[in-house]
Design a protein around this motif. Structure first.
Motif, PDB file in Angstrom:
ATOM      1  N   ARG A  66       0.516  -1.161  -0.123  1.00  0.00           N
ATOM      2  CA  ARG A  66       0.172   0.276  -0.211  1.00  0.00           C
ATOM      3  C   ARG A  66       0.712   1.011   0.406  1.00  0.00           C
ATOM      4  NH1 ARG A  66      -2.688  -1.213   4.387  1.00  0.00           N
ATOM      5  NH2 ARG A  66      -1.291  -0.007   5.346  1.00  0.00           N
ATOM      6  N   GLU A  67       2.255   0.903   0.574  1.00  0.00           N
ATOM      7  CA  GLU A  67       2.939   1.944   1.214  1.00  0.00           C
ATOM      8  C   GLU A  67       3.854   2.266  -0.444  1.00  0.00           C
ATOM      9  OE1 GLU A  67       1.995   4.975   2.781  1.00  0.00           O
ATOM     10  OE2 GLU A  67       0.499   3.290   3.410  1.00  0.00           O
ATOM     11  N   PHE A  68       4.069   1.436  -1.131  1.00  0.00           N
ATOM     12  CA  PHE A  68       4.515   1.607  -2.253  1.00  0.00           C
ATOM     13  C   PHE A  68       6.439   2.068  -1.829  1.00  0.00           C
ATOM     14  CE2 PHE A  68       1.580   4.932  -2.982  1.00  0.00           C
ATOM     15  CZ  PHE A  68       2.958   5.879  -3.342  1.00  0.00           C
ATOM     16  N   VAL A  69       6.898   1.502  -1.075  1.00  0.00           N
ATOM     17  CA  VAL A  69       8.378   2.154  -0.053  1.00  0.00           C
ATOM     18  C   VAL A  69       9.066   1.729  -1.002  1.00  0.00           C
ATOM     19  CG1 VAL A  69       9.284   1.570   1.880  1.00  0.00           C
ATOM     20  CG2 VAL A  69       7.185   1.553   1.866  1.00  0.00           C
ATOM     21  N   ARG A  70       9.500   0.481  -1.916  1.00  0.00           N
ATOM     22  CA  ARG A  70      10.620   0.752  -2.434  1.00  0.00           C
ATOM     23  C   ARG A  70      11.272   1.668  -3.758  1.00  0.00           C
ATOM     24  NH1 ARG A  70      10.738  -4.879  -5.306  1.00  0.00           N
ATOM     25  NH2 ARG A  70      13.086  -4.102  -5.946  1.00  0.00           N
ATOM     26  N   LEU A  71       9.603   1.652  -4.419  1.00  0.00           N
ATOM     27  CA  LEU A  71       9.340   2.331  -5.730  1.00  0.00           C
ATOM     28  C   LEU A  71       9.451   4.132  -5.419  1.00  0.00           C
ATOM     29  CD1 LEU A  71       8.703   3.193  -8.265  1.00  0.00           C
ATOM     30  CD2 LEU A  71       6.139   3.069  -7.942  1.00  0.00           C
ATOM     31  N   ARG A  72       9.105   4.327  -3.885  1.00  0.00           N
ATOM     32  CA  ARG A  72       8.813   6.101  -3.900  1.00  0.00           C
ATOM     33  C   ARG A  72      10.538   5.997  -3.754  1.00  0.00           C
ATOM     34  NH1 ARG A  72       7.587   7.221   0.610  1.00  0.00           N
ATOM     35  NH2 ARG A  72       6.437   5.255   1.673  1.00  0.00           N
ATOM     36  N   GLU A  73      11.419   5.300  -2.968  1.00  0.00           N
ATOM     37  CA  GLU A  73      12.831   5.243  -2.776  1.00  0.00           C
ATOM     38  C   GLU A  73      13.357   5.245  -4.099  1.00  0.00           C
ATOM     39  OE1 GLU A  73      13.204   2.012   1.794  1.00  0.00           O
ATOM     40  OE2 GLU A  73      13.758   1.499  -0.709  1.00  0.00           O
ATOM     41  N   ALA A  74      13.360   4.579  -4.308  1.00  0.00           N
ATOM     42  CA  ALA A  74      13.846   4.361  -6.209  1.00  0.00           C
ATOM     43  C   ALA A  74      12.936   6.068  -7.278  1.00  0.00           C
ATOM     44  CB  ALA A  74      13.115   3.105  -7.066  1.00  0.00           C
ATOM     45  N   LEU A  75      11.592   6.192  -6.952  1.00  0.00           N
ATOM     46  CA  LEU A  75      11.901   7.182  -7.493  1.00  0.00           C
ATOM     47  C   LEU A  75      12.518   8.929  -6.566  1.00  0.00           C
ATOM     48  CD1 LEU A  75       7.947   7.028  -7.950  1.00  0.00           C
ATOM     49  CD2 LEU A  75       9.619   7.064  -9.826  1.00  0.00           C
ATOM     50  N   ALA A  76      12.477   8.259  -5.429  1.00  0.00           N
ATOM     51  CA  ALA A  76      13.898   9.761  -4.974  1.00  0.00           C
ATOM     52  C   ALA A  76      14.699   9.733  -5.554  1.00  0.00           C
ATOM     53  CB  ALA A  76      13.770   9.724  -3.211  1.00  0.00           C
ATOM     54  N   GLY A  77      15.398   8.629  -5.431  1.00  0.00           N
ATOM     55  CA  GLY A  77      16.723   8.336  -5.886  1.00  0.00           C
ATOM     56  C   GLY A  77      16.779   9.047  -7.527  1.00  0.00           C
ATOM     57  N   TYR A  78      16.125   8.896  -7.931  1.00  0.00           N
ATOM     58  CA  TYR A  78      16.683   9.183  -9.548  1.00  0.00           C
ATOM     59  C   TYR A  78      16.521  10.776  -9.079  1.00  0.00           C
ATOM     60  CZ  TYR A  78      14.416  10.348 -14.219  1.00  0.00           C
ATOM     61  OH  TYR A  78      14.866  11.275 -15.216  1.00  0.00           O
ATOM     62  N   LEU A  79      15.318  11.257  -8.764  1.00  0.00           N
ATOM     63  CA  LEU A  79      15.561  12.572  -9.074  1.00  0.00           C
ATOM     64  C   LEU A  79      16.137  13.136  -8.186  1.00  0.00           C
ATOM     65  CD1 LEU A  79      11.421  13.638  -7.472  1.00  0.00           C
ATOM     66  CD2 LEU A  79      12.356  13.787  -9.583  1.00  0.00           C
ATOM     67  N   SER A  80      16.385  12.770  -7.597  1.00  0.00           N
ATOM     68  CA  SER A  80      18.441  13.204  -6.343  1.00  0.00           C
ATOM     69  C   SER A  80      19.276  13.295  -7.517  1.00  0.00           C
ATOM     70  CB  SER A  80      18.473  12.417  -5.220  1.00  0.00           C
ATOM     71  OG  SER A  80      17.600  12.599  -4.088  1.00  0.00           O
ATOM     72  N   ARG A  81      19.233  12.206  -8.617  1.00  0.00           N
ATOM     73  CA  ARG A  81      20.397  12.372  -9.422  1.00  0.00           C
ATOM     74  C   ARG A  81      20.699  13.862  -9.896  1.00  0.00           C
ATOM     75  NH1 ARG A  81      20.044   7.443 -13.809  1.00  0.00           N
ATOM     76  NH2 ARG A  81      20.100   9.515 -14.981  1.00  0.00           N
ATOM     77  N   SER A  82      19.843  14.559 -10.040  1.00  0.00           N
ATOM     78  CA  SER A  82      19.460  15.841 -10.205  1.00  0.00           C
ATOM     79  C   SER A  82      20.449  16.968  -9.777  1.00  0.00           C
ATOM     80  CB  SER A  82      18.468  16.786 -10.611  1.00  0.00           C
ATOM     81  OG  SER A  82      17.781  16.955  -9.795  1.00  0.00           O
ATOM     82  N   GLY A  83      20.887  16.589  -8.545  1.00  0.00           N
ATOM     83  CA  GLY A  83      21.516  17.404  -6.918  1.00  0.00           C
ATOM     84  C   GLY A  83      20.851  18.037  -6.401  1.00  0.00           C
ATOM     85  N   THR A  84      19.613  17.488  -6.646  1.00  0.00           N
ATOM     86  CA  THR A  84      18.721  18.216  -5.060  1.00  0.00           C
ATOM     87  C   THR A  84      18.194  17.032  -4.434  1.00  0.00           C
ATOM     88  OG1 THR A  84      17.830  20.091  -6.896  1.00  0.00           O
ATOM     89  CG2 THR A  84      16.853  19.262  -5.052  1.00  0.00           C
ATOM     90  N   THR A  85      18.733  16.958  -3.122  1.00  0.00           N
ATOM     91  CA  THR A  85      18.358  15.642  -2.754  1.00  0.00           C
ATOM     92  C   THR A  85      16.776  15.512  -2.331  1.00  0.00           C
ATOM     93  OG1 THR A  85      20.693  15.648  -1.654  1.00  0.00           O
ATOM     94  CG2 THR A  85      18.795  13.964  -1.065  1.00  0.00           C
ATOM     95  N   VAL A  86      16.253  14.613  -3.007  1.00  0.00           N
ATOM     96  CA  VAL A  86      14.558  13.433  -2.563  1.00  0.00           C
ATOM     97  C   VAL A  86      14.901  12.624  -1.436  1.00  0.00           C
ATOM     98  CG1 VAL A  86      12.705  13.071  -3.769  1.00  0.00           C
ATOM     99  CG2 VAL A  86      14.045  15.017  -4.524  1.00  0.00           C
ATOM    100  N   SER A  87      13.437  12.464  -1.201  1.00  0.00           N
ATOM    101  CA  SER A  87      13.837  11.693   0.386  1.00  0.00           C
ATOM    102  C   SER A  87      12.840  11.057  -0.208  1.00  0.00           C
ATOM    103  CB  SER A  87      14.023  11.710   1.833  1.00  0.00           C
ATOM    104  OG  SER A  87      13.031  12.902   1.809  1.00  0.00           O
ATOM    105  N   ALA A  88      12.666   9.688   0.283  1.00  0.00           N
ATOM    106  CA  ALA A  88      10.984   8.900  -0.068  1.00  0.00           C
ATOM    107  C   ALA A  88       9.897   9.380   0.532  1.00  0.00           C
ATOM    108  CB  ALA A  88      11.699   7.536   0.290  1.00  0.00           C
ATOM    109  N   ASP A  89      10.194  10.129   2.070  1.00  0.00           N
ATOM    110  CA  ASP A  89       8.409  10.734   2.486  1.00  0.00           C
ATOM    111  C   ASP A  89       8.432  11.818   1.925  1.00  0.00           C
ATOM    112  OD1 ASP A  89      11.583  12.401   3.202  1.00  0.00           O
ATOM    113  OD2 ASP A  89      10.703  12.200   5.348  1.00  0.00           O
TER     114      ASP A  89
END
Length: 374
Positions: A66-89
């Motif tokens: 329900r919380e799609f935890v692994r997916l949120r972590e992966a998406l946060a990791g992808y966004l953080s590649r741009s240089g702006t840190t994004v966390s899963a939450d």
């Protein structure tokens, strides 16, 4: 009694007489009307997706995470590649960015509240707004310090102050114009309203070098949201995965309106597989950008008026009758988008072969189809 009349009488009054969203889905040799990525998913990623779905299928007797935890972590990791840190939450996702936008309006719009967008922009913004009972206000582009399809800070803020919306939609790059937005506009709008500010960045990966992302503004701004999608740059339109980044408190609030287990197990598996091959999935972005710029150059040479684009499409004007040109292109096997702006059409940047087919077809029409001042 006519069943349609019966149904119409039961509809909410604000939905009566409206037409559903629907871009033409026609069987044509060259389909360049919905800003899809023309390149298929690479074989290595297809294999990874197939393995992931096969493994997930064994557990389909159970509800998805329900919380799609692994997916949120992966998406946060992808966004953080741009240089702006994004966390899963800070991340939320849905079945396409349209569902993410729906969640935002369900939570922060509704009866008695207003959303403001700036026309022309993404046509689903007012449609989704209306379905939630939120009032829609059509703001306008242009101004003393902006081109016809641009937004400047002063003109945009003036409209925000006039309408006092609860939700403001900004697009960068904007659909259908392809124009990017300066962060000064985002900051000014955020400071001028006490409501939610949504920056739709569906085409962000196609932006020209140096184009800023509103992700850099998230820190300390709990009313700011940046939405993205895997439909375009990731060539995953059929996968239906959109997402957003925002303050954790805002992302958490969306749990109040989402349907239980709204992201299926196969959807999560496919998206995770694609993200694990992000570099490979994004290899076509540069090729698409080259074709976009090729289209702009070629249309300029033809005497048309293309709008410089930071997306994977080009809006172009200078047509005597845009719908007539749309039909003539279709007769030649090329489907583009009539976005309802007089004298303008929009074309997706596809493969080099698709681009050539479009340019050849349009060149044959130009002598009799050009004629409107932009």
């Amino acid at each position: 009694m006519d069943p349609r009349a019966v149904v119409e009488s039961m509809l909410r009054p604000d939905l009566r007489g409206r037409t559903a969203y629907g871009a033409p889905q026609l069987d044509v040799p060259v389909a360049l009307n919905t800003n899809e990525n023309s390149y298929p998913v690479p074989d290595a990623v297809v294999a990874a997706m197939t393995r992931a779905v096969e493994e997930a299928a064994r557990g389909l007797n159970r509800y998805p995470d329900r919380e799609f935890v692994r997916l949120r972590e992966a998406l946060a990791g992808y966004l953080s590649r741009s240089g702006t840190t994004v966390s899963a939450d800070q991340v939320w996702a849905g079945n396409g960015s349209n569902e993410v936008l729906l969640h935002l309006l369900q939570a922060f719009g509704g009866p008695g509240r207003t959303a403001l967008g700036f026309t022309p922009a993404y046509s689903m913004h007012p449609i989704i707004t209306t379905t939630t009972g939120t009032a829609w206000v059509d703001g306008m582009r242009g101004g003393a310090d902006a081109g016809r399809f641009d937004l400047d800070a002063d003109g945009t803020v003036a409209q925000v102050l006039e309408h006092r919306p609860d939700v403001v939609f900004l697009c960068s790059p904007n659909n259908p114009t392809g124009t990017a937005l300066g962060l000064d506009v985002v900051e000014a709008v955020h400071d001028a309203t006490g409501g939610l500010v949504v920056v739709d960045e569906a085409y962000a990966e196609f932006a020209r070098p140096g184009t800023p992302s509103a992700l850099t503004l998230l820190q300390g701004r709990p009313r700011l949201v940046v939405t993205r999608t895997m439909s375009k740059a990731f060539a995953l339109a059929g996968g239906r995965l959109g997402y957003l980044a925002a303050d954790p408190a805002l992302a958490d609030a969306l749990r109040l309106v989402r349907m239980p287990y709204h992201l299926s197990t196969p959807t999560q598996a496919v998206a995770l597989a694609a993200l694990s091959y992000a570099d490979l999935m994004l290899e076509t972005v540069g090729v698409v950008k080259d074709q976009r710029d090729r289209i702009v150059d070629a249309l300029t040479t033809m005497g048309l008026d293309p709008v410089p684009s930071d997306a994977n499409f080009v809006l172009f004007g200078g047509l005597a009758d845009s719908h007539e040109t749309w039909r003539a292109l279709l007769d030649r096997g090329v489907l583009v988008r009539d976005v309802g702006i007089p004298h303008y059409l929009r074309v997706t940047a596809g493969t080099p072969e698709e681009t050539t087919a479009f340019l050849d077809a349009l060149a044959a029409l130009v002598p009799t189809h050009v004629g409107a001042a932009s």
